[in-house]
Design a protein around this motif. Sequence first.
Motif, PDB file in Angstrom:
ATOM      1  N   SER A 262      41.052  49.163  44.806  1.00  0.00           N
ATOM      2  CA  SER A 262      41.695  48.703  46.034  1.00  0.00           C
ATOM      3  C   SER A 262      42.919  47.849  45.721  1.00  0.00           C
ATOM      4  CB  SER A 262      40.694  47.909  46.883  1.00  0.00           C
ATOM      5  OG  SER A 262      41.314  47.373  48.038  1.00  0.00           O
ATOM      6  N   GLN A 263      42.792  46.942  44.763  1.00  0.00           N
ATOM      7  CA  GLN A 263      43.909  46.084  44.388  1.00  0.00           C
ATOM      8  C   GLN A 263      45.020  46.867  43.698  1.00  0.00           C
ATOM      9  OE1 GLN A 263      42.319  42.797  42.125  1.00  0.00           O
ATOM     10  NE2 GLN A 263      41.404  41.836  43.916  1.00  0.00           N
TER      11      GLN A 263
ATOM     12  N   ARG B 177      45.920  49.884  44.371  1.00  0.00           N
ATOM     13  CA  ARG B 177      46.630  50.663  45.392  1.00  0.00           C
ATOM     14  C   ARG B 177      47.454  49.783  46.324  1.00  0.00           C
ATOM     15  NH1 ARG B 177      44.631  56.124  45.858  1.00  0.00           N
ATOM     16  NH2 ARG B 177      42.411  56.426  45.421  1.00  0.00           N
ATOM     17  N   ASP B 178      47.073  48.537  46.497  1.00  0.00           N
ATOM     18  CA  ASP B 178      47.672  47.646  47.492  1.00  0.00           C
ATOM     19  C   ASP B 178      49.109  47.288  47.117  1.00  0.00           C
ATOM     20  OD1 ASP B 178      48.397  45.198  48.955  1.00  0.00           O
ATOM     21  OD2 ASP B 178      46.302  45.146  49.568  1.00  0.00           O
TER      22      ASP B 178
ATOM     23  N   ASN C 237      51.085  45.095  48.102  1.00  0.00           N
ATOM     24  CA  ASN C 237      51.366  43.663  47.977  1.00  0.00           C
ATOM     25  C   ASN C 237      50.817  43.097  46.671  1.00  0.00           C
ATOM     26  OD1 ASN C 237      52.682  43.256  50.589  1.00  0.00           O
ATOM     27  ND2 ASN C 237      50.667  43.674  51.473  1.00  0.00           N
ATOM     28  N   ILE C 238      49.599  43.471  46.337  1.00  0.00           N
ATOM     29  CA  ILE C 238      49.002  42.985  45.091  1.00  0.00           C
ATOM     30  C   ILE C 238      49.684  43.612  43.887  1.00  0.00           C
ATOM     31  CG2 ILE C 238      46.845  42.834  43.773  1.00  0.00           C
ATOM     32  CD1 ILE C 238      45.348  42.808  46.423  1.00  0.00           C
ATOM     33  N   GLN C 239      50.221  44.819  44.035  1.00  0.00           N
ATOM     34  CA  GLN C 239      50.925  45.497  42.945  1.00  0.00           C
ATOM     35  C   GLN C 239      52.088  44.678  42.389  1.00  0.00           C
ATOM     36  OE1 GLN C 239      52.214  49.288  44.407  1.00  0.00           O
ATOM     37  NE2 GLN C 239      50.287  50.324  43.911  1.00  0.00           N
TER      38      GLN C 239
ATOM     39  N   LEU D 188      48.973  55.540  43.741  1.00  0.00           N
ATOM     40  CA  LEU D 188      49.367  54.131  43.720  1.00  0.00           C
ATOM     41  C   LEU D 188      50.821  53.933  43.309  1.00  0.00           C
ATOM     42  CD1 LEU D 188      49.375  53.596  40.444  1.00  0.00           C
ATOM     43  CD2 LEU D 188      46.956  53.120  40.785  1.00  0.00           C
TER      44      LEU D 188
END
Length: 219
Positions: free
Chosen positions: A18-19, A21-22, A24-26, A205
């Motif tokens: 999940s992180q 793909r995100d 913002n977290i990328q 991603l």
Amino acid sequence: MQVQEILRTNSIANKFISQLRDVNIQKDRMRFRRNIERLGEIMSYELSKELNYQDNKVQTPLGESTISNPTNEVVICSILRAGLPLHQGILNYFDDAENSFISAYRHHPNNDEKFEILVEYLASPSLEGKTLILADPMLATGRSFCNVLKALETMGKPAKIHLVSVIGSLEGIEYLKKEFPENSKLWIATIDKELDSNGYIVPGLGDAGDLCYGGKMQH
């Protein structure tokens, strides 16, 4: 070729995917790399259940214990550059493994959507009779894995081949099933259904190499 998809069963791996793909977290490259590394560790644990084991006696301060340890000679081969954090995750668990590194990248000779996979660098020990783990976080068309396998032929014939990837496409996996030996096995965190017209996984991603290490100039 067998396929083991980790996210078919809910686990902490869901959070790491999940992180990754995100969008913002990328932006946090260190976290992006660490999440790929963590998934490499999770898949290494699962993969380790299929190795060969032999009983060994261990002397403790209070007595003797017998426990089975793996006997396989393991070689980890990562595809540069996106494969480096995945390689480290696998190496964290198979810490006495030999290591191989190979470059494979998309070359667009006509500056359009059509591309070929070029392999230009290889450093590897002998693979003869060993357990080969091929690591690349993104399995899109499957052609990188196949070209790398062909380039490694001069290094000897491994006894067993395991592929480790984070996200793959159904199309790429079907391609690998035709090209890899029947007794090889793919360990993958999750599988997406589509490739876009440029051969990128959807939803995927993005470019794992760029997200790990920054953008690159095209040539």
